[in-house]
Design an enzyme around this catalytic site. Structure first.
Site, PDB file in Angstrom:
ATOM      1  N   GLY A  14      35.229  11.377  72.987  1.00 30.14           N
ATOM      2  CA  GLY A  14      35.781  10.690  71.995  1.00 30.14           C
ATOM      3  C   GLY A  14      36.064  11.318  70.698  1.00 30.14           C
ATOM      4  O   GLY A  14      35.121  11.968  70.103  1.00 30.14           O
ATOM      5  N   ARG A  75      38.217  13.943  78.328  1.00 28.17           N
ATOM      6  CA  ARG A  75      36.918  13.753  78.916  1.00 28.17           C
ATOM      7  C   ARG A  75      37.465  14.288  80.520  1.00 28.17           C
ATOM      8  O   ARG A  75      38.001  13.493  81.384  1.00 28.17           O
ATOM      9  CB  ARG A  75      36.647  12.231  78.994  1.00 28.17           C
ATOM     10  CG  ARG A  75      36.280  11.726  77.704  1.00 28.17           C
ATOM     11  CD  ARG A  75      35.475  10.367  77.810  1.00 28.17           C
ATOM     12  NE  ARG A  75      34.951   9.983  76.736  1.00 28.17           N
ATOM     13  CZ  ARG A  75      35.317   8.919  76.053  1.00 28.17           C
ATOM     14  NH1 ARG A  75      36.372   8.265  76.056  1.00 28.17           N
ATOM     15  NH2 ARG A  75      34.661   8.969  74.818  1.00 28.17           N
ATOM     16  N   ASP A 106      27.205  12.666  74.182  1.00 26.95           N
ATOM     17  CA  ASP A 106      26.076  12.727  75.078  1.00 26.95           C
ATOM     18  C   ASP A 106      26.845  13.269  76.335  1.00 26.95           C
ATOM     19  O   ASP A 106      26.383  14.276  77.136  1.00 26.95           O
ATOM     20  CB  ASP A 106      25.107  11.618  75.432  1.00 26.95           C
ATOM     21  CG  ASP A 106      25.970  10.437  75.658  1.00 26.95           C
ATOM     22  OD1 ASP A 106      27.081  10.331  75.441  1.00 26.95           O
ATOM     23  OD2 ASP A 106      25.053   9.331  76.136  1.00 26.95           O
ATOM     24  N   THR A 129      30.260  11.965  67.212  1.00 29.56           N
ATOM     25  CA  THR A 129      30.458  10.570  67.849  1.00 29.56           C
ATOM     26  C   THR A 129      30.415   9.508  66.922  1.00 29.56           C
ATOM     27  O   THR A 129      29.251   9.687  66.365  1.00 29.56           O
ATOM     28  CB  THR A 129      29.851  10.538  69.067  1.00 29.56           C
ATOM     29  OG1 THR A 129      29.863   8.999  69.660  1.00 29.56           O
ATOM     30  CG2 THR A 129      28.184  10.752  69.073  1.00 29.56           C
ATOM     31  N   ASP A 131      29.305   6.654  67.429  1.00 33.38           N
ATOM     32  CA  ASP A 131      28.064   5.841  68.124  1.00 33.38           C
ATOM     33  C   ASP A 131      26.606   6.280  67.687  1.00 33.38           C
ATOM     34  O   ASP A 131      25.872   5.395  67.451  1.00 33.38           O
ATOM     35  CB  ASP A 131      28.162   5.970  69.616  1.00 33.38           C
ATOM     36  CG  ASP A 131      29.268   5.598  70.302  1.00 33.38           C
ATOM     37  OD1 ASP A 131      30.152   4.888  69.770  1.00 33.38           O
ATOM     38  OD2 ASP A 131      29.557   6.016  71.547  1.00 33.38           O
ATOM     39  N   ASP A 133      24.296   7.810  68.667  1.00 31.35           N
ATOM     40  CA  ASP A 133      23.340   7.594  69.964  1.00 31.35           C
ATOM     41  C   ASP A 133      22.682   8.744  70.526  1.00 31.35           C
ATOM     42  O   ASP A 133      22.278   8.709  71.453  1.00 31.35           O
ATOM     43  CB  ASP A 133      24.050   6.736  70.995  1.00 31.35           C
ATOM     44  CG  ASP A 133      25.224   7.313  71.531  1.00 31.35           C
ATOM     45  OD1 ASP A 133      25.661   8.419  71.085  1.00 31.35           O
ATOM     46  OD2 ASP A 133      25.801   7.116  72.570  1.00 31.35           O
ATOM     47  N   ARG A 175      28.943   1.751  72.518  1.00 33.47           N
ATOM     48  CA  ARG A 175      28.365   1.902  73.809  1.00 33.47           C
ATOM     49  C   ARG A 175      27.197   1.102  73.890  1.00 33.47           C
ATOM     50  O   ARG A 175      27.031  -0.079  73.389  1.00 33.47           O
ATOM     51  CB  ARG A 175      28.270   3.195  74.050  1.00 33.47           C
ATOM     52  CG  ARG A 175      29.486   4.149  74.483  1.00 33.47           C
ATOM     53  CD  ARG A 175      29.185   5.378  75.060  1.00 33.47           C
ATOM     54  NE  ARG A 175      30.419   6.318  75.010  1.00 33.47           N
ATOM     55  CZ  ARG A 175      31.263   6.228  75.930  1.00 33.47           C
ATOM     56  NH1 ARG A 175      31.125   5.603  77.030  1.00 33.47           N
ATOM     57  NH2 ARG A 175      32.313   7.181  75.679  1.00 33.47           N
TER      58      ARG A 175
HETATM   59  O1  F6P Z   1      31.749   7.230  72.291  1.00 33.80           O
HETATM   60  C1  F6P Z   1      32.884   6.684  71.453  1.00 33.80           C
HETATM   61  C2  F6P Z   1      33.456   5.485  71.621  1.00 33.80           C
HETATM   62  O2  F6P Z   1      34.436   4.950  70.750  1.00 33.80           O
HETATM   63  C3  F6P Z   1      32.431   4.152  72.215  1.00 33.80           C
HETATM   64  O3  F6P Z   1      31.914   3.599  71.270  1.00 33.80           O
HETATM   65  C4  F6P Z   1      33.433   3.657  72.963  1.00 33.80           C
HETATM   66  O4  F6P Z   1      32.693   2.772  73.815  1.00 33.80           O
HETATM   67  C5  F6P Z   1      34.327   4.527  73.633  1.00 33.80           C
HETATM   68  O5  F6P Z   1      34.166   5.780  72.901  1.00 33.80           O
HETATM   69  C6  F6P Z   1      35.677   4.210  74.049  1.00 33.80           C
HETATM   70  O6  F6P Z   1      36.341   5.276  74.597  1.00 33.80           O
HETATM   71  P1  F6P Z   1      37.525   5.461  75.044  1.00 33.80           P
HETATM   72  O7  F6P Z   1      38.704   5.824  73.787  1.00 33.80           O
HETATM   73  O8  F6P Z   1      37.907   6.568  76.166  1.00 33.80           O
HETATM   74  O9  F6P Z   1      38.328   4.092  75.519  1.00 33.80           O
END
Ligand code: F6P
Length: 330
Positions: A14, A75, A106, A129, A131, A133, A175
């Site tokens: 992300g 991704r 991660d 990120t 997050d 995390d 997450r």
């Molecule tokens: O890891 C960053 C994040 O924004 C998370 O907080 C969230 O769950 C996820 O990515 C959302 O991903 P996407 O943009 O692929 O829906």
């Protein structure tokens, strides 16, 4: 002194505000120290496809204040397969790239860890990120901006909640980690903060809200997206029938949390991390993440960042409770 002459840089997973500052720092510090620096577009997917280009200092002009990532990100499913990764290693060899700086979370570091085991490429991770995390670092790029965005949004929702006497369930990202939830909840004076990995939260929140509803008071409940019991919508739907006289609303903040101009902190720390990544390559270090611990750069083995788990500290949960927020957790 390292024999590496060419460095690649990519962003993966992300996007997060501040990633551009990190790319800029890697590029400029790399060039200043005699390396050729190559941008890899679209993360590991671009590595597989050879979407790689040489960058000059001016290529990263005017990006430090911008959200998202100018190298773009993805991704990559293909990179999960050995066959895909072999294609990526061939591309790096073709360009003569000896080290890659991976800016991501991660999932991105899981990919980076494969590289360390299967190829001769040196990998340096930079945590990027919203997050926050990742194990081994107090802070990840994008987290500060996201917290400010959430705080701003919840402050606005609060105006409506108190004017109309409503109960608002506000879902935030993060997450399975509750860092965005706990810190934004504290900053906004939320009545309730629901963080992941705690049991029977809905029952406890129901009881808490019953007491408040009896006094006819509005409430903001921050719901972390990774709860076992579901998202804000699910929780609101479970609770709603028991509050027929209360107006219950749900607000899912979504991707506004990932966008926007990076905060001062995200720009500065990303710049420091980018330079530290280049210095690590010069010192022949490999397979580490550049972390941020006690306001200083830290070097963390890459495999540790994906094996170990970082959770919201009990101390922070206690801070929330001490200042009057209900955190269902026992
Ligand atoms: O890891 C960053 C994040 O924004 C998370 O907080 C969230 O769950 C996820 O990515 C959302 O991903 P996407 O943009 O692929 O829906």
């Amino acid at each position: 002194m390292s024999k590496i002459k060419k460095i690649g840089v990519l962003t993966s997973g992300g996007d997060a505000p501040g990633m551009n500052a990190a790319i800029r720092a890697v590029t400029r510090a790399g060039i200043n120290n005699g390396f050729e620096v190559y941008g890899i577009r679209m993360g590991y997917q671009g590595m597989i496809e050879g979407d790689i280009f040489k960058m000059e200092s001016q290529d990263v002009s005017g990006i430090i204040q911008k959200g998202g990532t100018f190298l773009q990100t993805a991704r990559s499913i293909e990179f999960y397969e050995l066959e895909g990764r072999k294609k990526a290693y061939e591309q790096l060899h073709k360009f003569g790239i000896g080290a890659v700086v991976v800016i991501g979370g991660d999932g991105s570091f899981t990919g980076a860890n494969y590289m360390t085991q299967e190829s001769d490429i040196s990998v340096i991770g930079i945590p990027g990120t919203i997050d926050n995390d990742l194990f081994g670092t107090d802070y990840t790029i994008g987290y500060d901006t996201a917290l400010n965005t959430v705080t701003d949004a919840v402050d606005k929702i609060r105006d409506t909640a108190s004017s109309h006497n409503r109960i608002f369930f506000v879902e935030v990202m993060g997450r399975e980690a509750g860092f965005v939830a706990i810190n934004s909840g504290i900053a906004c004076g939320a009545e309730v903060i629901m963080v992941p990995r705690k049991r029977n939260q809905v029952d406890k929140v129901r009881l808490f809200l019953k007491e408040r509803a009896a006094k006819n008071r509005s409430s903001i409940i921050i719901v972390s997206e990774g709860l076992e019991e579901g998202g804000a919508m699910d929780i609101a739907n479970i609770i709603k029938p028991e509050f027929p006289h209360f107006d219950i609303r749900v607000s899912i903040l979504g991707h506004i949390q990932r966008g926007g101009s990076p905060s001062n902190k995200d720009r500065v720390v990303a710049s420091i991390m980018g330079i530290a990544a280049v210095e690590a390559i010069m010192d022949s270090q490999k397979n580490i993440m550049i972390g941020w611990k006690n306001e200083q750069v830290a070097h963390v083995p890459l495999n540790k960042t994906i094996k170990m788990h970082k959770d919201v500290s009990d101390d922070l949960l206690k801070v929330a409770e001490e200042i009057g927020t209900f955190v269902p957790r026992k």
